[in-house]
Scaffold this motif. Structure first.
Motif, PDB file in Angstrom:
ATOM      1  N   GLN A 187     -33.106 -20.294 -41.804  1.00  0.00           N
ATOM      2  CA  GLN A 187     -32.776 -21.890 -41.730  1.00  0.00           C
ATOM      3  C   GLN A 187     -31.933 -22.111 -40.570  1.00  0.00           C
ATOM      4  N   LYS A 188     -31.002 -21.342 -40.358  1.00  0.00           N
ATOM      5  CA  LYS A 188     -30.053 -21.394 -39.232  1.00  0.00           C
ATOM      6  C   LYS A 188     -30.936 -21.527 -37.506  1.00  0.00           C
ATOM      7  N   LEU A 189     -31.865 -20.223 -37.720  1.00  0.00           N
ATOM      8  CA  LEU A 189     -32.647 -20.079 -36.457  1.00  0.00           C
ATOM      9  C   LEU A 189     -33.530 -21.746 -36.364  1.00  0.00           C
ATOM     10  N   VAL A 190     -34.062 -22.034 -37.563  1.00  0.00           N
ATOM     11  CA  VAL A 190     -34.823 -23.189 -37.420  1.00  0.00           C
ATOM     12  C   VAL A 190     -34.015 -24.312 -36.856  1.00  0.00           C
ATOM     13  N   ASN A 191     -32.778 -24.527 -37.378  1.00  0.00           N
ATOM     14  CA  ASN A 191     -31.906 -25.613 -37.072  1.00  0.00           C
ATOM     15  C   ASN A 191     -31.065 -25.384 -35.720  1.00  0.00           C
ATOM     16  N   LYS A 192     -31.670 -24.310 -34.997  1.00  0.00           N
ATOM     17  CA  LYS A 192     -31.192 -24.005 -33.654  1.00  0.00           C
ATOM     18  C   LYS A 192     -29.607 -23.719 -33.754  1.00  0.00           C
ATOM     19  N   GLU A 193     -29.055 -23.351 -34.976  1.00  0.00           N
ATOM     20  CA  GLU A 193     -27.569 -22.923 -35.015  1.00  0.00           C
ATOM     21  C   GLU A 193     -27.378 -21.690 -34.297  1.00  0.00           C
ATOM     22  N   ILE A 194     -28.442 -20.714 -34.294  1.00  0.00           N
ATOM     23  CA  ILE A 194     -28.030 -19.303 -33.747  1.00  0.00           C
ATOM     24  C   ILE A 194     -29.548 -19.328 -32.673  1.00  0.00           C
ATOM     25  N   THR A 195     -29.130 -18.274 -31.711  1.00  0.00           N
ATOM     26  CA  THR A 195     -30.130 -18.062 -30.696  1.00  0.00           C
ATOM     27  C   THR A 195     -31.169 -16.824 -31.456  1.00  0.00           C
ATOM     28  N   PRO A 196     -32.538 -16.991 -30.901  1.00  0.00           N
ATOM     29  CA  PRO A 196     -33.354 -15.809 -31.630  1.00  0.00           C
ATOM     30  C   PRO A 196     -32.750 -14.307 -31.288  1.00  0.00           C
ATOM     31  N   GLU A 197     -32.115 -14.303 -30.185  1.00  0.00           N
ATOM     32  CA  GLU A 197     -31.289 -12.775 -30.317  1.00  0.00           C
ATOM     33  C   GLU A 197     -30.567 -12.515 -31.452  1.00  0.00           C
ATOM     34  N   GLU A 198     -29.521 -13.547 -31.536  1.00  0.00           N
ATOM     35  CA  GLU A 198     -28.642 -13.463 -32.687  1.00  0.00           C
ATOM     36  C   GLU A 198     -29.515 -13.266 -34.062  1.00  0.00           C
ATOM     37  N   PHE A 199     -30.158 -13.918 -34.111  1.00  0.00           N
ATOM     38  CA  PHE A 199     -31.283 -14.011 -35.313  1.00  0.00           C
ATOM     39  C   PHE A 199     -31.765 -12.525 -35.532  1.00  0.00           C
ATOM     40  N   ASP A 200     -32.359 -11.849 -34.539  1.00  0.00           N
ATOM     41  CA  ASP A 200     -32.905 -10.635 -34.420  1.00  0.00           C
ATOM     42  C   ASP A 200     -32.012  -9.438 -34.829  1.00  0.00           C
ATOM     43  N   LYS A 201     -30.798  -9.581 -34.320  1.00  0.00           N
ATOM     44  CA  LYS A 201     -29.736  -8.608 -34.676  1.00  0.00           C
ATOM     45  C   LYS A 201     -29.386  -8.840 -36.134  1.00  0.00           C
ATOM     46  N   GLU A 202     -29.101  -9.753 -36.594  1.00  0.00           N
ATOM     47  CA  GLU A 202     -28.558  -9.944 -38.025  1.00  0.00           C
ATOM     48  C   GLU A 202     -29.831  -9.721 -38.869  1.00  0.00           C
ATOM     49  N   TYR A 203     -30.976 -10.163 -38.558  1.00  0.00           N
ATOM     50  CA  TYR A 203     -32.307  -9.925 -39.361  1.00  0.00           C
ATOM     51  C   TYR A 203     -32.362  -8.338 -39.674  1.00  0.00           C
ATOM     52  N   THR A 204     -32.405  -7.533 -38.420  1.00  0.00           N
ATOM     53  CA  THR A 204     -32.560  -6.312 -38.373  1.00  0.00           C
ATOM     54  C   THR A 204     -31.284  -5.495 -39.489  1.00  0.00           C
ATOM     55  N   LYS A 205     -30.166  -6.058 -39.316  1.00  0.00           N
ATOM     56  CA  LYS A 205     -29.096  -5.307 -40.141  1.00  0.00           C
ATOM     57  C   LYS A 205     -29.234  -5.589 -41.561  1.00  0.00           C
ATOM     58  N   ILE A 206     -29.680  -6.821 -41.906  1.00  0.00           N
ATOM     59  CA  ILE A 206     -29.764  -7.254 -43.295  1.00  0.00           C
ATOM     60  C   ILE A 206     -30.976  -6.486 -44.008  1.00  0.00           C
ATOM     61  N   LYS A 207     -32.163  -6.411 -42.973  1.00  0.00           N
ATOM     62  CA  LYS A 207     -33.415  -5.875 -43.417  1.00  0.00           C
ATOM     63  C   LYS A 207     -33.069  -4.320 -43.723  1.00  0.00           C
ATOM     64  N   ALA A 208     -32.295  -3.758 -42.871  1.00  0.00           N
ATOM     65  CA  ALA A 208     -32.225  -1.984 -43.153  1.00  0.00           C
ATOM     66  C   ALA A 208     -31.076  -1.880 -44.261  1.00  0.00           C
ATOM     67  N   LEU A 209     -30.420  -2.743 -44.666  1.00  0.00           N
ATOM     68  CA  LEU A 209     -29.543  -2.825 -45.785  1.00  0.00           C
ATOM     69  C   LEU A 209     -30.335  -2.916 -47.065  1.00  0.00           C
ATOM     70  N   ILE A 210     -31.425  -3.852 -47.071  1.00  0.00           N
ATOM     71  CA  ILE A 210     -32.260  -4.088 -48.228  1.00  0.00           C
ATOM     72  C   ILE A 210     -33.099  -2.723 -48.638  1.00  0.00           C
ATOM     73  N   THR A 211     -33.458  -2.235 -47.339  1.00  0.00           N
ATOM     74  CA  THR A 211     -34.300  -0.970 -47.502  1.00  0.00           C
ATOM     75  C   THR A 211     -33.489   0.052 -48.148  1.00  0.00           C
ATOM     76  N   GLY A 212     -32.314   0.162 -47.609  1.00  0.00           N
ATOM     77  CA  GLY A 212     -31.363   1.045 -47.892  1.00  0.00           C
ATOM     78  C   GLY A 212     -31.276   1.117 -49.539  1.00  0.00           C
ATOM     79  N   TYR A 213     -30.978  -0.159 -50.092  1.00  0.00           N
ATOM     80  CA  TYR A 213     -30.849  -0.430 -51.421  1.00  0.00           C
ATOM     81  C   TYR A 213     -32.016  -0.076 -52.252  1.00  0.00           C
ATOM     82  N   LYS A 214     -33.238  -0.401 -51.657  1.00  0.00           N
ATOM     83  CA  LYS A 214     -34.455  -0.308 -52.492  1.00  0.00           C
ATOM     84  C   LYS A 214     -34.623   1.254 -52.382  1.00  0.00           C
ATOM     85  N   GLU A 215     -34.194   2.041 -51.541  1.00  0.00           N
ATOM     86  CA  GLU A 215     -34.421   3.591 -51.579  1.00  0.00           C
ATOM     87  C   GLU A 215     -33.594   4.005 -52.688  1.00  0.00           C
ATOM     88  N   LEU A 216     -32.217   3.570 -52.772  1.00  0.00           N
ATOM     89  CA  LEU A 216     -31.347   3.998 -53.707  1.00  0.00           C
ATOM     90  C   LEU A 216     -31.874   3.685 -54.982  1.00  0.00           C
TER      91      LEU A 216
END
Ligand SMILES: Nc1ncnc2c1ncn2[C@@H]1O[C@H](COP(=O)(O)OP(=O)(O)OP(=O)(O)O)[C@@H](O)[C@H]1O
Ligand SMILES: [Mg+2]
Length: 313
Positions: free
Chosen positions: A278-307
């Motif tokens: 939503q923040k990306l859509v609203n242009k509150e963050i840059t695509p680079e910031e989005f990518d960085k956060e997205y990758t971080k959160i995705k990795a955590l979700i994968t970690g939890y799912k593996e657990l």
């Protein structure tokens, strides 16, 4: 605080102490009347020899809390008592002494001195304590052996991998045999193999040597191995969980607790992903910031799912 500490050449002599935080408030003043309230009356207690995780989203106040417990920042209000020392009342000079003798702090950025070798970095806190060179070097070598880096002694931080630098940072934190170990997101930048080495080292400090360990993390691999997980949100402790020991045969009731906690955490992270989009859509963050956060959160979700799947879910 004790006047002098005599360090053993090998091993540790000082046992952990309890840490109690009451009604802790931290307000950062930003100028032009703007204030950020990072801690809003936070309460917690950690027993001597206990290993505790502080888990919470980015910006919830983990680093601020550890900095105040570690005596590198001062609170706006409330109290911090560590092993009987009233940290919030210490003068600048006494805080220096407190940091030197009572606390081993692994910062979110490793904080190694780039021009010094691993060995010299580990010697630094002992120099400040006035330990003679010969003893200092012997102990630094023992500490680097403890963290599995005796063969990297003469490397400078830039000549070490991220995981190795993190292990040097642990050796530095342990140099003066402090009763309290603080670690701020110690596995954030590491792959699973290196992360597990750090986790094992940190938890063994409490189990084997009776140190008090407080570690902030988003990482379930650490959290599940400590005695308790304290959940921090918006600058206060919102809840507490008892993780199960993954190495031990899981007790049924506690296992289902853990599964619930993990599922909840995954759901929250998925909400964070939505907010981020939503923040990306609203242009509150840059695509680079989005990518960085997205990758971080995705990795955590994968970690939890593996657990979860390793727990049979
Ligand atoms: N020096 C500072 N000046 C002003 N505001 C600050 C300062 N340091 C932190 N903050 C703010 O205080 C809040 C808590 O920050 P803190 O660094 O403690 O969070 P955190 O839980 O460690 O986050 P992360 O997981 O991203 O490391 C945030 O809103 C942050 O923007
Ligand atoms: Mg932080």
């Amino acid at each position: 605080m004790e006047k002098k500490r005599d360090l053993p050449v090998e091993g540790f002599k000082t046992k952990g102490v309890e840490a109690e935080v009451r009604d802790l408030v931290k307000i950062y003043k930003m100028g032009r009347g703007i204030e950020v309230q990072a801690l809003r009356g936070l309460n917690m207690r950690v027993e001597a020899g206990e290993a505790v995780t502080i888990m919470g989203p980015s910006g919830s106040g983990k680093t601020t809390l550890l900095n105040i417990i570690g005596g590198v920042d001062v609170p706006t209000g409330g109290s911090v008592i560590v092993g009987g020392v009233r940290v919030h009342e210490l003068s600048e000079k006494d805080l220096e002494d407190y940091r030197l003798k009572m606390v081993g702090y692994m910062f979110q950025a490793f904080n190694l001195v780039p021009v010094l070798s691993a060995l010299e970095n580990v010697e630094l806190p002992m120099i400040a304590l006035g330990i003679p060179r010969e003893k200092r070097v012997k102990r630094a070598k023992w500490l680097l052996k403890l963290v599995g880096l005796e063969h990297r002694m003469n490397h400078k931080p830039t000549e070490l991998s991220g995981g190795e630098q993190q292990r040097v940072a642990i050796a530095v934190a342990l140099a003066n045999d402090p009763p309290l170990i603080l670690a701020d997101e110690p596995t954030a930048e590491l792959d699973t193999e290196n992360a597990m080495k750090i986790v094992d080292l940190l938890t063994s400090l409490s189990r084997k040597y009776g140190k008090t360990v407080i570690v902030s993390t988003h990482d379930p691999r650490i959290a599940t191995r400590t005695n308790r997980i304290l959940r921090i949100e918006d600058g206060i402790i919102k809840g507490e969980h008892k993780p199960i020991e993954l190495e031990q045969p899981p007790h049924k009731a506690r296992l289902s607790d853990l599964v619930e906690v993990i599922k909840l955490r995954i759901a929250n992270l998925e909400k964070e992903l939505e907010k981020l989009s939503q923040k990306l859509v609203n242009k509150e963050i840059t695509p680079e910031e989005f990518d960085k956060e997205y990758t971080k959160i995705k990795a955590l979700i994968t970690g939890y799912k593996e657990l979860l799947s390793s727990l049979g879910h």
